[in-house]
Design a protein around this motif. Structure first.
Motif, PDB file in Angstrom:
ATOM      1  N   ARG A   1      27.747  28.909  38.515  1.00 52.65           N
ATOM      2  CA  ARG A   1      26.951  30.095  38.202  1.00 52.65           C
ATOM      3  C   ARG A   1      25.747  30.267  39.133  1.00 52.65           C
ATOM      4  O   ARG A   1      25.281  31.378  39.330  1.00 52.65           O
ATOM      5  CB  ARG A   1      26.499  30.051  36.737  1.00 52.65           C
ATOM      6  CG  ARG A   1      25.862  28.730  36.346  1.00 52.65           C
ATOM      7  CD  ARG A   1      25.402  28.682  34.910  1.00 52.65           C
ATOM      8  NE  ARG A   1      26.469  28.831  33.940  1.00 52.65           N
ATOM      9  CZ  ARG A   1      26.275  29.118  32.660  1.00 52.65           C
ATOM     10  NH1 ARG A   1      25.058  29.279  32.206  1.00 52.65           N
ATOM     11  NH2 ARG A   1      27.284  29.222  31.833  1.00 52.65           N
TER      12      ARG A   1
ATOM     13  N   THR B   1      17.264  22.840  34.279  1.00 47.33           N
ATOM     14  CA  THR B   1      16.288  23.720  34.931  1.00 47.33           C
ATOM     15  C   THR B   1      15.916  23.162  36.303  1.00 47.33           C
ATOM     16  O   THR B   1      15.852  23.894  37.293  1.00 47.33           O
ATOM     17  CB  THR B   1      15.036  23.886  34.044  1.00 47.33           C
ATOM     18  OG1 THR B   1      15.453  24.320  32.749  1.00 47.33           O
ATOM     19  CG2 THR B   1      14.076  24.902  34.623  1.00 47.33           C
TER      20      THR B   1
ATOM     21  N   SER C   1       9.828  25.074  30.072  1.00 43.37           N
ATOM     22  CA  SER C   1      10.215  26.038  31.123  1.00 43.37           C
ATOM     23  C   SER C   1       9.039  26.335  32.046  1.00 43.37           C
ATOM     24  O   SER C   1       9.172  26.397  33.270  1.00 43.37           O
ATOM     25  CB  SER C   1      10.671  27.354  30.491  1.00 43.37           C
ATOM     26  OG  SER C   1      11.883  27.164  29.826  1.00 43.37           O
TER      27      SER C   1
ATOM     28  N   ARG D   1      19.100  23.688  38.683  1.00 44.03           N
ATOM     29  CA  ARG D   1      19.492  25.047  39.072  1.00 44.03           C
ATOM     30  C   ARG D   1      18.362  25.758  39.818  1.00 44.03           C
ATOM     31  O   ARG D   1      18.600  26.429  40.815  1.00 44.03           O
ATOM     32  CB  ARG D   1      19.925  25.826  37.834  1.00 44.03           C
ATOM     33  CG  ARG D   1      21.182  25.218  37.191  1.00 44.03           C
ATOM     34  CD  ARG D   1      21.858  26.194  36.253  1.00 44.03           C
ATOM     35  NE  ARG D   1      23.074  25.636  35.674  1.00 44.03           N
ATOM     36  CZ  ARG D   1      23.201  25.284  34.389  1.00 44.03           C
ATOM     37  NH1 ARG D   1      22.200  25.430  33.560  1.00 44.03           N
ATOM     38  NH2 ARG D   1      24.347  24.793  33.944  1.00 44.03           N
TER      39      ARG D   1
ATOM     40  N   LYS E   1      25.055  23.407  27.013  1.00 47.84           N
ATOM     41  CA  LYS E   1      23.726  22.788  27.031  1.00 47.84           C
ATOM     42  C   LYS E   1      23.871  21.270  27.221  1.00 47.84           C
ATOM     43  O   LYS E   1      24.921  20.794  27.624  1.00 47.84           O
ATOM     44  CB  LYS E   1      22.975  23.143  25.749  1.00 47.84           C
ATOM     45  CG  LYS E   1      22.751  24.648  25.585  1.00 47.84           C
ATOM     46  CD  LYS E   1      21.902  25.211  26.718  1.00 47.84           C
ATOM     47  CE  LYS E   1      21.801  26.723  26.651  1.00 47.84           C
ATOM     48  NZ  LYS E   1      21.158  27.301  27.818  1.00 47.84           N
TER      49      LYS E   1
ATOM     50  N   ILE F   1      18.083  30.867  22.216  1.00 44.37           N
ATOM     51  CA  ILE F   1      19.249  29.999  22.434  1.00 44.37           C
ATOM     52  C   ILE F   1      18.916  28.519  22.167  1.00 44.37           C
ATOM     53  O   ILE F   1      19.697  27.804  21.560  1.00 44.37           O
ATOM     54  CB  ILE F   1      19.856  30.222  23.850  1.00 44.37           C
ATOM     55  CG1 ILE F   1      21.202  29.535  23.982  1.00 44.37           C
ATOM     56  CG2 ILE F   1      18.904  29.797  24.959  1.00 44.37           C
ATOM     57  CD1 ILE F   1      22.346  30.271  23.392  1.00 44.37           C
ATOM     58  N   ASP F   2      17.726  28.067  22.584  1.00 46.39           N
ATOM     59  CA  ASP F   2      17.380  26.658  22.403  1.00 46.39           C
ATOM     60  C   ASP F   2      16.972  26.339  20.959  1.00 46.39           C
ATOM     61  O   ASP F   2      16.855  25.173  20.587  1.00 46.39           O
ATOM     62  CB  ASP F   2      16.228  26.262  23.336  1.00 46.39           C
ATOM     63  CG  ASP F   2      16.669  26.265  24.797  1.00 46.39           C
ATOM     64  OD1 ASP F   2      17.885  26.192  25.059  1.00 46.39           O
ATOM     65  OD2 ASP F   2      15.793  26.351  25.673  1.00 46.39           O
TER      66      ASP F   2
ATOM     67  N   ARG G   1      14.681  34.789  29.316  1.00 47.44           N
ATOM     68  CA  ARG G   1      13.241  34.494  29.347  1.00 47.44           C
ATOM     69  C   ARG G   1      12.650  34.854  30.707  1.00 47.44           C
ATOM     70  O   ARG G   1      13.302  34.652  31.740  1.00 47.44           O
ATOM     71  CB  ARG G   1      12.987  33.018  28.993  1.00 47.44           C
ATOM     72  CG  ARG G   1      13.558  32.040  29.970  1.00 47.44           C
ATOM     73  CD  ARG G   1      13.456  30.612  29.460  1.00 47.44           C
ATOM     74  NE  ARG G   1      14.287  30.419  28.283  1.00 47.44           N
ATOM     75  CZ  ARG G   1      14.303  29.330  27.529  1.00 47.44           C
ATOM     76  NH1 ARG G   1      13.510  28.314  27.817  1.00 47.44           N
ATOM     77  NH2 ARG G   1      15.094  29.229  26.491  1.00 47.44           N
TER      78      ARG G   1
ATOM     79  N   SER H   1      21.149  34.291  31.781  1.00 46.45           N
ATOM     80  CA  SER H   1      20.636  32.929  31.962  1.00 46.45           C
ATOM     81  C   SER H   1      19.404  32.964  32.854  1.00 46.45           C
ATOM     82  O   SER H   1      19.466  33.407  34.006  1.00 46.45           O
ATOM     83  CB  SER H   1      21.714  32.047  32.606  1.00 46.45           C
ATOM     84  OG  SER H   1      21.114  30.956  33.268  1.00 46.45           O
ATOM     85  N   ALA H   2      18.297  32.473  32.300  1.00 49.67           N
ATOM     86  CA  ALA H   2      17.053  32.448  33.083  1.00 49.67           C
ATOM     87  C   ALA H   2      17.177  31.479  34.252  1.00 49.67           C
ATOM     88  O   ALA H   2      16.507  31.650  35.276  1.00 49.67           O
ATOM     89  CB  ALA H   2      15.889  32.054  32.193  1.00 49.67           C
ATOM     90  N   GLN H   3      18.026  30.477  34.104  1.00 48.09           N
ATOM     91  CA  GLN H   3      18.175  29.513  35.202  1.00 48.09           C
ATOM     92  C   GLN H   3      18.891  30.155  36.378  1.00 48.09           C
ATOM     93  O   GLN H   3      18.520  29.954  37.530  1.00 48.09           O
ATOM     94  CB  GLN H   3      18.906  28.260  34.709  1.00 48.09           C
ATOM     95  CG  GLN H   3      18.065  27.492  33.700  1.00 48.09           C
ATOM     96  CD  GLN H   3      18.727  26.250  33.170  1.00 48.09           C
ATOM     97  OE1 GLN H   3      19.888  25.973  33.468  1.00 48.09           O
ATOM     98  NE2 GLN H   3      18.007  25.493  32.368  1.00 48.09           N
TER      99      GLN H   3
ATOM    100  N   ARG I   1       8.281  25.420  36.194  1.00 48.59           N
ATOM    101  CA  ARG I   1       8.021  26.513  37.133  1.00 48.59           C
ATOM    102  C   ARG I   1       6.650  26.371  37.788  1.00 48.59           C
ATOM    103  O   ARG I   1       6.482  26.729  38.962  1.00 48.59           O
ATOM    104  CB  ARG I   1       8.137  27.853  36.404  1.00 48.59           C
ATOM    105  CG  ARG I   1       9.596  28.218  36.085  1.00 48.59           C
ATOM    106  CD  ARG I   1       9.661  29.207  34.963  1.00 48.59           C
ATOM    107  NE  ARG I   1      10.989  29.761  34.756  1.00 48.59           N
ATOM    108  CZ  ARG I   1      11.990  29.162  34.108  1.00 48.59           C
ATOM    109  NH1 ARG I   1      11.832  27.931  33.631  1.00 48.59           N
ATOM    110  NH2 ARG I   1      13.161  29.758  33.958  1.00 48.59           N
TER     111      ARG I   1
HETATM  112  C1  S3P Z   1      15.796  27.537  30.609  1.00 45.56           C
HETATM  113  C2  S3P Z   1      16.754  28.496  30.379  1.00 45.56           C
HETATM  114  C3  S3P Z   1      17.789  28.361  29.338  1.00 45.56           C
HETATM  115  C4  S3P Z   1      17.415  27.278  28.323  1.00 45.56           C
HETATM  116  C5  S3P Z   1      16.923  26.025  28.978  1.00 45.56           C
HETATM  117  C6  S3P Z   1      15.693  26.312  29.812  1.00 45.56           C
HETATM  118  C7  S3P Z   1      14.813  27.783  31.685  1.00 45.56           C
HETATM  119  O1  S3P Z   1      19.002  27.982  29.948  1.00 45.56           O
HETATM  120  O2  S3P Z   1      18.511  26.994  27.484  1.00 45.56           O
HETATM  121  O3  S3P Z   1      16.600  25.071  28.003  1.00 45.56           O
HETATM  122  O4  S3P Z   1      13.783  27.079  31.743  1.00 45.56           O
HETATM  123  O5  S3P Z   1      15.063  28.668  32.493  1.00 45.56           O
HETATM  124  P1  S3P Z   1      20.018  29.067  30.572  1.00 45.56           P
HETATM  125  O6  S3P Z   1      19.359  29.685  31.732  1.00 45.56           O
HETATM  126  O7  S3P Z   1      21.231  28.287  30.967  1.00 45.56           O
HETATM  127  O8  S3P Z   1      20.298  30.052  29.482  1.00 45.56           O
END
Ligand code: S3P
Length: 428
Positions: A125, A94, A22, A97, A341, A313-314, A193, A166-168, A26
Motif C-alpha cells: 500500500r 507508522t 501518532s 510506512r 494491525k 480504528i485504534d 487522521r 489510511s493515514a500511514q 511525526r
Molecule cells: C496511524 C494510522 C493508523 C493507526 C495507527 C497509527 C498513524 O493506521 O491504526 O495506529 O499514526 O498514522 P492506518 O494508517 O494503517 O490506518
C-alpha cells in the motif's frame, strides 16, 4: 510478563495519559527534515516512538533524549545520510510506512525491517505510490512485506487516489512529496487522521486540504519548532470506557488530544449513553486539547460503520469492551482494516471476549455484540498487541474472578505505565 487484574469496586481519580503516539512519531520525523532545533514536550517514550528516534539517528540526525522531552537537530531536507546498517522499525507500522516515504526522497540506499508482527503487515500500500513517484523499492513476498530495500531520489509529484483510508499511506506519500517539485496530492475514500497535514503546516510547508483531498507543495523550507504533544486519546479511551462501565466511577483524564479525525470513539461512547464532559478546551501546537471527565452510566448498544471508522480504528478494542457491558446489540462494520494491525484485531477481540463469556460474533469486516452478559476472569493472551492487553485489563475490572494477561509487557509500545496508572485509580 503476566499481569493479574482483579475486579474493582470502583475507580476514582485524575488520569494522565502519555503523549500521542501518532504525533510523537511525526514530530521527530519533521524535526529531522527541518532546519534547526525542534523541542518536543510530552513526547511518548513508548517503544514505537523510540524506534522512530533510532531510525532518524541512524540517518545522521542528532536527537537528544531528555527526561521529559526530546530535542531533534535537523539540517533540512537534504541532510539525511545513507545508514550503514539495516533500519529497524520494531513493532511500529507508522515508523516503517512514514519513513519509507521520507527515504524515497533521499538519494541513497536503505533497508527497513521490523519485528515478526510488522514483517507480516502489508507494505504494498505504500510501495505502490512511492514507486509511482520514482522510488526504487523491492520487498519480500513480491514487493508485499518488509524487509524492504529503497533507493530514493529524483521523485516526481503525483496525484494518488488511495484505495484505503489510511493515514500511514497518505502520510508516506505526502512526506515523499516534500522531495518533489510542485504539489503532491492524496485523495482518500474517507478522511483519515490529519496530524501530518497539521504538523507540516506548523513547520512551514504549504498544505491545502479540501474534503478528502490533501496536497503538499514540494521543497519547502521547514523550520524547527517547539511541539507540545497532547495526551493520546487512544490511551485515554481505555480509562474512558472503564469510567463509563464501572459502577460509581468518576475519572478526570487530563490534557487529551480531541482532534475530530481521532476522537470518533469519544462521540460513539457519548452516543452509547456515557456521562462525559469535555472541559478546558484549547489549541496546543495546532491541535485541540481538553480534559475529559467520565462518570459511570448505563450504556446502550449502537451501530459503528462508514466514514467514522478511520476516526476510531485504534479504539475498537476498547469500544468492544464497552459494548459487552451495554444493553442491546452493537454492530461494527466496514472495519476490515482491523485485520492488518499489530495482530488481526477482529479475530483477537472475538476470541478474548467470547472466552470471557460475552456474546460476540465475528464478521468479515467487524463483529456483532449482544451486550449484558456477565464476564468471568480467565487466563488470556495479549497476542503481543498493546491495545489487546489494555482491552483485556478493562474487561477484567468488571469480570467475576481473576483475569491473567499473558505477555502484558507489550503495553510498553504505547503506554508503559498503563498498569500502574490503573492501580492508582482502583478502589477494591
Ligand atoms: C496511524 C494510522 C493508523 C493507526 C495507527 C497509527 C498513524 O493506521 O491504526 O495506529 O499514526 O498514522 P492506518 O494508517 O494503517 O490506518
Amino acid at each position: 510478563m503476566e499481569v493479574v487484574i482483579k475486579p474493582v469496586c470502583t475507580l476514582h481519580g485524575d488520569v494522565l495519559v502519555p503523549g500521542d503516539k501518532s504525533m510523537s512519531h511525526r514530530a521527530v520525523m519533521l524535526g529531522a527534515l527541518a532546519d534547526g532545533e525542534t523541542e518536543i514536550e510530552n513526547f511518548l517514550f513508548g517503544e514505537d516512538c523510540l524506534s522512530t528516534i533510532h531510525v532518524v539517528q541512524s540517518l545522521g540526525v542528532e536527537v537528544h533524549i531528555g527526561k521529559d522531552r526530546v530535542v531533534v537537530r535537523g539540517g533540512g531536507l537534504n541532510a539525511l545520510r545513507e545508514p550503514d546498517d539495516v533500519l529497524d522499525a520494531g513493532n511500529s507500522g507508522t515508523t516503517m510506512r512514514l519513513m519509507a516515504g521520507i527515504l524515497s526522497g533521499c538519494p541513497f540506499f536503505s533497508v527497513l525491517t521490523g519485528d515478526a508482527s510488522l514483517r507480516r503487515r502489508p507494505m504494498q500500500r505504500v510501495i505502490k505510490p512511492l514507486a509511482a513517484m520514482g522510488a526504487r523499492i523491492t520487498a519480500r513476498g513480491g514487493n508485499a512485506y518488509a524487509p524492504m530495500a529503497i533507493t530514493g531520489g529524483d521523485l516526481c509529484a503525483i496525484t494518488y487516489r488511495s484505495p484505503v483510508a489510511s493515514a500511514q499511506v497518505k502520510s508516506a506519500v505526502l512526506l515523499a512529496g516534500l522531495f518533489a517539485d510542485g504539489p503532491t496530492t492524496v485523495i482518500e475514500p474517507a478522511r483519515s487522521r490529519d496530524h501530518t497535514e497539521r504538523l507540516l503546516s506548523y513547520f512551514g510547508a504549504r498544505v491545502e486540504v479540501e474534503d478528502k483531498q490533501v496536497s503538499v507543495w514540494g521543497r519547502p523550507e521547514l523550520r524547527g519548532r517547539k511541539v507540545v504533544v497532547p495526551g493520546d486519546i487512544s490511551s485515554a479511551m481505555f480509562f474512558l470506557v472503564a469510567g463509563a462501565v464501572i459502577p460509581g466511577a468518576d475519572l478526570l483524564v487530563r490534557n487529551v488530544g480531541i482532534n475530530r479525525t481521532r476522537a470518533g470513539a469519544l462521540k460513539v461512547l457519548m452516543e452509547m449513553g456515557a456521562d462525559i464532559n469535555i472541559l478546558n478546551e484549547q489549541q496546543v501546537s495546532g491541535e485541540p486539547v481538553a480534559d475529559i471527565r467520565v462518570r459511570s452510566s448505563r450504556l446502550k448498544g449502537t451501530i459503528i460503520n462508514g466514514a467514522i471508522i478511520p476516526y476510531l480504528i485504534d479504539e475498537l478494542p476498547a469500544l468492544a469492551v464497552a459494548a459487552v457491558m451495554a444493553e442491546g446489540v452493537t454492530v461494527v462494520r466496514d472495519a476490515a482494516e482491523l485485520r492488518f494491525k499489530e495482530t488481526d484485531r477482529i479475530t483477537a477481540i472475538v476470541k478474548l471476549l467470547s472466552q470471557m463469556g460475552a456474546d460476540i460474533t465475528e464478521q468479515e469486516d467487524g463483529f456483532v455484540i449482544r451486550g449484558g452478559h456477565a464476564l468471568h476472569g480467565m487466563e488470556c493472551d495479549s497476542y503481543g498487541d498493546h491495545r489487546m492487553a489494555m482491552a483485556a485489563a478493562v474487561a477484567g475490572l468488571k469480570a467475576r474472578g481473576i483475569t491473567k494477561i499473558k505477555s502484558a509487557e507489550c503495553v510498553k509500545i504505547s503506554f508503559p505505565a498503563f498498569f500502574d496508572t490503573l492501580n492508582s485509580l482502583s478502589v477494591q
